[in-house]
Design a protein around this motif. Structure first.
Motif, short mmCIF file in Angstrom:
data_model
loop_
_atom_site.label_atom_id
_atom_site.label_comp_id
_atom_site.label_asym_id
_atom_site.label_seq_id
_atom_site.Cartn_x
_atom_site.Cartn_y
_atom_site.Cartn_z
N TRP A 1 2.58 2.13 -3.41
CA TRP A 1 1.73 2.80 -4.38
C TRP A 1 1.39 4.23 -3.96
N ALA A 2 1.22 4.43 -2.64
CA ALA A 2 0.91 5.78 -2.16
C ALA A 2 2.07 6.74 -2.42
N VAL B 1 0.83 -1.21 0.00
CA VAL B 1 0.00 0.00 0.00
C VAL B 1 0.87 1.25 0.00
N PRO C 1 2.81 6.49 -7.28
CA PRO C 1 1.63 6.02 -8.03
C PRO C 1 1.96 5.42 -9.39
N ARG D 1 -3.95 4.94 -11.49
CA ARG D 1 -2.90 5.87 -11.08
C ARG D 1 -3.46 7.24 -10.75
N CYS E 1 -7.13 0.53 -4.28
CA CYS E 1 -6.63 0.18 -5.62
C CYS E 1 -5.82 -1.10 -5.59
N ARG E 2 -5.02 -1.23 -4.55
CA ARG E 2 -4.21 -2.44 -4.43
C ARG E 2 -5.10 -3.67 -4.28
N ALA F 1 1.29 1.79 -9.90
CA ALA F 1 -0.08 1.30 -10.04
C ALA F 1 -0.46 1.22 -11.51
N ILE G 1 -4.98 7.76 -7.24
CA ILE G 1 -4.02 7.97 -6.14
C ILE G 1 -3.41 9.35 -6.23
N GLU G 2 -3.06 9.79 -7.41
CA GLU G 2 -2.40 11.08 -7.57
C GLU G 2 -3.29 12.25 -7.17
N SER H 1 -5.03 4.19 -2.08
CA SER H 1 -3.98 3.25 -2.46
C SER H 1 -4.33 1.83 -2.02
N ARG I 1 -5.16 9.41 0.84
CA ARG I 1 -4.22 8.86 -0.14
C ARG I 1 -3.92 7.40 0.18
#
Length: 418
Positions: free
Chosen positions: A113-114, A110, A117, A125, A145-146, A120, A128-129, A142, A138
Motif C-alpha cells: 500500500w505504501a 503494508v 496507494p 488512499r 490504514c491496513r 487501498a 497515504i498519498e 499505510s 508514509r
C-alpha cells in the motif's frame, strides 16, 4: 590535539554483549530455518544449518535481514532522529523492491500500500498519498490504514516487528525511556496493532536489560535475574504514558482506547501467569503472533535457567529448546538467541555455529560484529554529552548499570583511556 574519549568498562561490556546478541541471533535464525512451520525435530534429530528451499545452508532468515537494515542505520548515527527513521524506512522499502526470498505477510501488505496507494480503499488512499515527504510517516499511515480495514478477527499482532527491536536495544543500551520511545517509533512503521507495539516494546526493554546485565568476568547466571526482569519489563511497558506515543510523529495510539486497554490486560495476564507457560497463546499461536512468540522465547530462557547446573552451553540449550518446540522456529530461534547471547557474551556462542552463519547483504559473523559495535558506540555518543567526552548520564550508576533494573551487583567499573 583531539579530546580524549573516556570509555568505561561497562561500555566495552555492552559492546561485547551486543556482538554476542547479534551473532547468536543469526545462529538461532539459521538453525530454525530448516524446521520452520514443519513437524518439530525429534530428540534424535541433529539440528543443522541445512537451509531451506529459499535459503542456503547457514543463511539467516528475514528477521535477521531486517535487523541488519536497522543496524546499518544505527551504526552511522543512531536511530533516534527523524532523519534516521526516514532512512530506515527508505532502506526497508529498497530491501522490499530487491525481491527478497521471503517477506512476512504483515510487512508485505503494508509495503504494497505504501508503494501503490491505488491498492487501498478510496477513502484511505489520499491519506497515504499525502505522506510523500517522509518515508517513515508514509509507512506508519499505510500500516494504520491496513489495520483499520482488517476484520476484527483478522487483527492478529504479527511477530514480524520483534527482530527490529534488537538494533533498538543495542543502540539505546543506557537509556530506558529512549528505548521504549524508539521501540514504538520503529515498530509502528510496520504494524499498527496496539498489542504488537506493546509486546515489541516489552521485548526491547527485556533485551536491553540483558545487555546491561552482562559482565565479562562473571558467570551469566549471576548477572541477570530473569524472572524479576520479566516482571519489571511488562509492568513498565504496561505503565507507558501517552506522552511517549505523542513523541512519535504519525503514530496514532490512543492510550485509553478499548483496543489498548485489551492489549495492556493481555500483558498483565502474561506476567501474572508466570510468562513462561508454553501453552499460553494469543492470536495465531505457534510463535506466529507477537505474544506467542515472546511466550516461547521466555519458555526457552526459563528452561535454560533451570538447566544451568547441568554444565550445558546456555546459548546452545536455549536455541535448541526453541527450535525443538516447533512452529515459527526461524523467528523464535533468533529472538531467543539474541536474548541469551546478550546475557552470556561472545564466549558462550558456539564457535562452530558462528563460523557457518552468513546472509543478506553478504555478511558473515565479522560483519555482524562490526555493525553491532558501531551501533553501540553511536548510541553512546547520543546518550552522552557532545565533544567526544563520555561521562556518566544522571540515571546510571558507577558500574554503568541502571540501579532500578533487576541486574545483580557488578564489580567496580574500571576506567580505560586511549
Amino acid at each position: 590535539m583531539r579530546d580524549l574519549v573516556r570509555v568505561e568498562r561497562s561500555h566495552s561490556d555492552l559492546a561485547l554483549a551486543s556482538v554476542a546478541s547479534l551473532t547468536a541471533m543469526a545462529c538461532g535464525s539459521a538453525l530454525g530455518v530448516p524446521w520452520e512451520l514443519r513437524e518439530p525435530p525429534k530428540d534424535s534429530d541433529e539440528l543443522l544449518m541445512s537451509g531451506s528451499a529459499e535459503l542456503g545452508a547457514g543463511e539467516w532468515g528475514t528477521d535477521v535481514q531486517l535487523a541488519v537494515i536497522a543496524l546499518e542505520v544505527a551504526a552511522v548515527g543512531g536511530l533516534s532522529s527523524h532523519a534516521a527513521l526516514d532512512s530506515l524506512a527508505a532502506r526497508i522499502i529498497a530491501w522490499y523492491r530487491s525481491n527478497p526470498a521471503h517477506v512476512p505477510a504483515g510487512i508485505d501488505s503494508v509495503l504494497q500500500w505504501a508503494l501503490d496507494p491505488s491498492l487501498a480503499p478510496a477513502h484511505l488512499r489520499r491519506d497515504i498519498e499525502e505522506m510523500d515527504a517522509s518515508s517513515a510517516q508514509r509507512l506508519r499511515v499505510s500500516a494504520r490504514c491496513r489495520w483499520e480495514t482488517q476484520r476484527l478477527s483478522a487483527r492478529v499482532p504479527g511477530n514480524e516487528v520483534l527482530a527490529l527491536m534488537v538494533p533498538v536495544a543495542v543502540s539505546t543500551g543506557l537509556d530506558e525511556g529512549e528505548c521504549r520511545r524508539l521501540a514504538l517509533a520503529v515498530s509502528s512503521m510496520v504494524s499498527a496493532d496496539p498489542l504488537s507495539l506493546l509486546v515489541s516494546a516489552a521485548y526491547a526493554e527485556l533485551l536491553r536489560g540483558a545487555l546491561l546485565g552482562f559482565v565479562e568476568s562473571r558467570p551469566w547466571s549471576e548477572c541477570f535475574d530473569w524472572q524479576a526482569a520479566v516482571r519489571k519489563t511488562l509492568a513498565g511497558v504496561h505503565a507507558l504514558s501517552g506522552k511517549i506515543a505523542r513523541d512519535v510523529p504519525g503514530l496514532v495510539l490512543e492510550w485509553d482506547a478499548p483496543g489498548m486497554r485489551d492489549a495492556r490486560a493481555v500483558l498483565v495476564s502474561i506476567r501474572e501467569s508466570g510468562a513462561a507457560d508454553a501453552g499460553f497463546s494469543f492470536g495465531a499461536g505457534a510463535g506466529l503472533d507477537a505474544v506467542s512468540a515472546v511466550d516461547r522465547v521466555l519458555a526457552a530462557v526459563e528452561k535454560t535457567v533451570w538447566e544451568k547446573n547441568r554444565d550445558l552451553n546456555p546459548v546452545w540449550s536455549a536455541v535448541s529448546s526453541a527450535v525443538r518446540a516447533g512452529g515459527d522456529t526461524d523467528t523464535v530461534g533468533c529472538l531467543v538467541g539474541a536474548l541469551v547471547g546478550a546475557a552470556c557474551g561472545p564466549r558462550e556462542v558456539p564457535s562452530y555455529w558462528a563460523d557457518q552463519v552468513w546472509g543478506w547483504p553478504g555478511l558473515r559473523q565479522d560483519g555482524l560484529r562490526d555493525l553491532a559495535t558501531a551501533a553501540v558506540y553511536a548510541g553512546l555518543a547520543k546518550t552522552y554529552p557532545a565533544h567526544g567526552n563520555l561521562t556518566r548520564p544522571r540515571n546510571i550508576s558507577r558500574a554503568g548499570k541502571n540501579p532500578n533494573y533487576p541486574c545483580k551487583p557488578a564489580p567496580q567499573a574500571e576506567v580505560k583511556r586511549r
